[in-house]
Design an enzyme around this catalytic site. Structure first.
Site, short mmCIF file in Angstrom:
data_model
loop_
_atom_site.label_atom_id
_atom_site.label_comp_id
_atom_site.label_asym_id
_atom_site.label_seq_id
_atom_site.Cartn_x
_atom_site.Cartn_y
_atom_site.Cartn_z
N SER A 80 42.85 45.79 41.97
CA SER A 80 41.54 46.20 42.48
C SER A 80 40.36 45.63 41.70
O SER A 80 39.22 45.76 42.14
CB SER A 80 41.44 47.73 42.50
OG SER A 80 42.25 48.27 43.52
N LYS A 116 38.12 43.44 43.69
CA LYS A 116 37.23 43.95 44.74
C LYS A 116 35.77 43.57 44.56
O LYS A 116 35.12 43.10 45.51
CB LYS A 116 37.38 45.46 44.86
CG LYS A 116 38.74 45.91 45.40
CD LYS A 116 38.90 47.42 45.33
CE LYS A 116 40.26 47.87 45.86
NZ LYS A 116 40.47 49.31 45.72
N TYR A 155 44.46 40.34 51.62
CA TYR A 155 44.12 41.33 50.59
C TYR A 155 45.26 41.48 49.59
O TYR A 155 45.05 41.52 48.37
CB TYR A 155 43.79 42.66 51.26
CG TYR A 155 43.57 43.80 50.29
CD1 TYR A 155 42.45 43.83 49.47
CD2 TYR A 155 44.50 44.84 50.19
CE1 TYR A 155 42.25 44.87 48.58
CE2 TYR A 155 44.31 45.88 49.30
CZ TYR A 155 43.18 45.90 48.50
OH TYR A 155 42.98 46.93 47.62
N TYR A 213 36.12 54.69 40.85
CA TYR A 213 36.64 55.64 41.84
C TYR A 213 36.01 57.02 41.67
O TYR A 213 34.81 57.15 41.47
CB TYR A 213 38.17 55.71 41.77
CG TYR A 213 38.85 54.39 42.01
CD1 TYR A 213 38.53 53.62 43.12
CD2 TYR A 213 39.77 53.89 41.10
CE1 TYR A 213 39.15 52.39 43.34
CE2 TYR A 213 40.40 52.66 41.32
CZ TYR A 213 40.08 51.92 42.44
OH TYR A 213 40.68 50.72 42.65
N VAL A 267 44.97 48.89 39.14
CA VAL A 267 46.23 49.52 38.75
C VAL A 267 47.16 48.56 38.01
O VAL A 267 48.21 48.98 37.51
CB VAL A 267 46.96 50.13 39.97
CG1 VAL A 267 46.14 51.26 40.57
CG2 VAL A 267 47.30 49.07 41.00
#
Length: 404
Positions: free
Chosen positions: A68, A71, A193, A245, A263
């Protein structure tokens, strides 16, 4: 023998590693089977200045998958290509307050709440140019390589593992497709992705990528402009409120740097205009953030005052000196002049503008002037007009052309 002045910085990073190393709490990611087999004791950190200086410690060159942390950089590529108005037709900019894989869609528009959660990131990937997985991922990979300043490889085992177990992400894609916000076929968007998340990077790579955002879009090591200043600013803004998050608020209070976790164990953090940091440690907390990575960045921020909202004390006056001779007052200006400094100059020196003499603003000691305030000084002589004898009330001297 020459003294290594980089040593104190490396010693600082070593100390941060040593402080974080005893914490063995958390677990490696297991919902992607391939990630469950990573070595949990790996620990690395790197810091890259906006001048391109690289400082690192520990396992800073050990490869892991970006996950992530990709992103914000893919979001930046989409912003650079399409602009914020077009991108935000498809994905919002608001914190979700929910886990990274939550179903967080706006009721009215069907947009994912932000590009840092999985639903928003899949939509962002769908916005990248290309009709096929190969075309779309090719653009993404090339862009992330320019951020890192080197070629990046896909960990094919991790990709296969993600693709095999990625049904929840496919479900999120189908929901956004039904809402009209996904800009590509579901399988194209999700496969691209999965591949972007499977790119192998190091903590050093992440620090260079973060430093590229810190410079306003120029990779400070390669010197290449990767994205526009606007895209870098918009991306950093979303990282500030959404990057960690459902712990983003806690993070901003205790660390105070725009950041993004993954992660795979990586975290990037940005100090705009100063540096980028990359950390790597695989054990994660319940929210999917690296336990030791968070600890390292909390310690650095607290020990060295890195919080972006910290008060730095009174700013040095932009007016270096004032001298008066034969009816002429010369104000020697200095440093960097942005809006606050321009306001000080114009307000403090306003009483010196009169029919009895000339005020000279000398910019020879100024290193930089913000583009938005240049016009204030360009327009100043004509705005205040001439003295009764026709001579100017204000003269602007700019021998080095800092006013453009």
């Amino acid at each position: 023998m020459p003294v290594d002045l980089h040593h104190p910085v490396r010693a600082t990073l070593d100390a941060v590693l040593d402080a974080a190393r005893p914490d063995t709490s958390g677990e490696v990611a297991s919902y992607i089977p391939e990630l469950a087999d990573v070595e949990p004791e790996r620990l690395g950190i790197a810091l890259v200045s906006t001048r391109g200086d690289v400082h690192d410690a520990g396992d800073s060159d050990v490869a892991f998958t970006i996950q992530s942390v990709s992103k914000p950089f893919v979001f930046a590529l989409a912003l650079d290509a399409l602009g914020v108005d077009e991108v935000t037709k498809h994905v919002g900019l608001e914190p979700s307050g929910e886990p990274f894989n939550a179903i967080s869609l706006e009721a009215a528009s069907g947009r994912p709440l932000n590009p840092m959660i999985n639903a928003g990131a899949i939509v962002t990937t769908s916005l990248i140019a290309g009709d096929t997985v190969e075309d779309k991922f090719g653009v993404i990979r090339s862009g992330l390589e320019r951020f890192a300043g080197r070629d990046l490889l896909v960990d094919e085992d991790v990709f296969s593992s993600e693709a095999r177990t990625g049904d929840r992400n496919r479900a999120l894609a189908y929901l956004t497709k039904s809402a009209g916000t996904l800009a590509a076929d579901v399988e194209v968007a999700t496969t691209a992705y999965f591949r972007q998340c499977s790119l192998s990077v190091t903590a050093r790579d992440l620090a260079i990528m973060a430093a590229t955002l810190a410079t306003g879009g120029v990779n400070p090591v390669s010197g290449e402009r990767v994205i526009s200043e606007d895209a870098a600013r918009w991306t950093t803004a979303v990282m500030t409120s959404c990057g960690m998050y459902d712990e983003s608020g806690h993070w901003m209070v205790h660390v105070g740097l725009p950041a993004k976790s993954g992660v795979g164990g990586g975290i990037v953090a940005v100090q705009p205009g100063q540096f980028g940091i990359g950390t790597f440690s695989p054990r994660l907390d319940a929210r999917g953030n690296s336990v030791r990575g968070v600890a390292m960045l909390e310690r650095l921020s607290a020990q060295y005052g890195l919080h972006m909202l910290a008060h730095r004390g009174d700013a040095l006056s932009a007016i270096g000196s004032l001298t008066t001779s034969d009816g002429e007052t010369v104000a020697m200006l200095r440093g960097e002049i942005y809006f606050a400094a321009a306001e000080e100059v114009l307000t403090r020196l306003a009483p010196l503008v009169s029919d009895d003499g000339c005020l000279v603003l000398d910019f020879s000691g100024v290193t930089r002037v913000g583009s938005a305030v240049r016009q204030l000084f360009h327009a100043l002589p004509s705005a205040v007009g001439a003295r009764p004898d026709g001579s100017p009330r204000v003269v602007v001297l700019d021998p080095d052309g800092v006013l453009g």
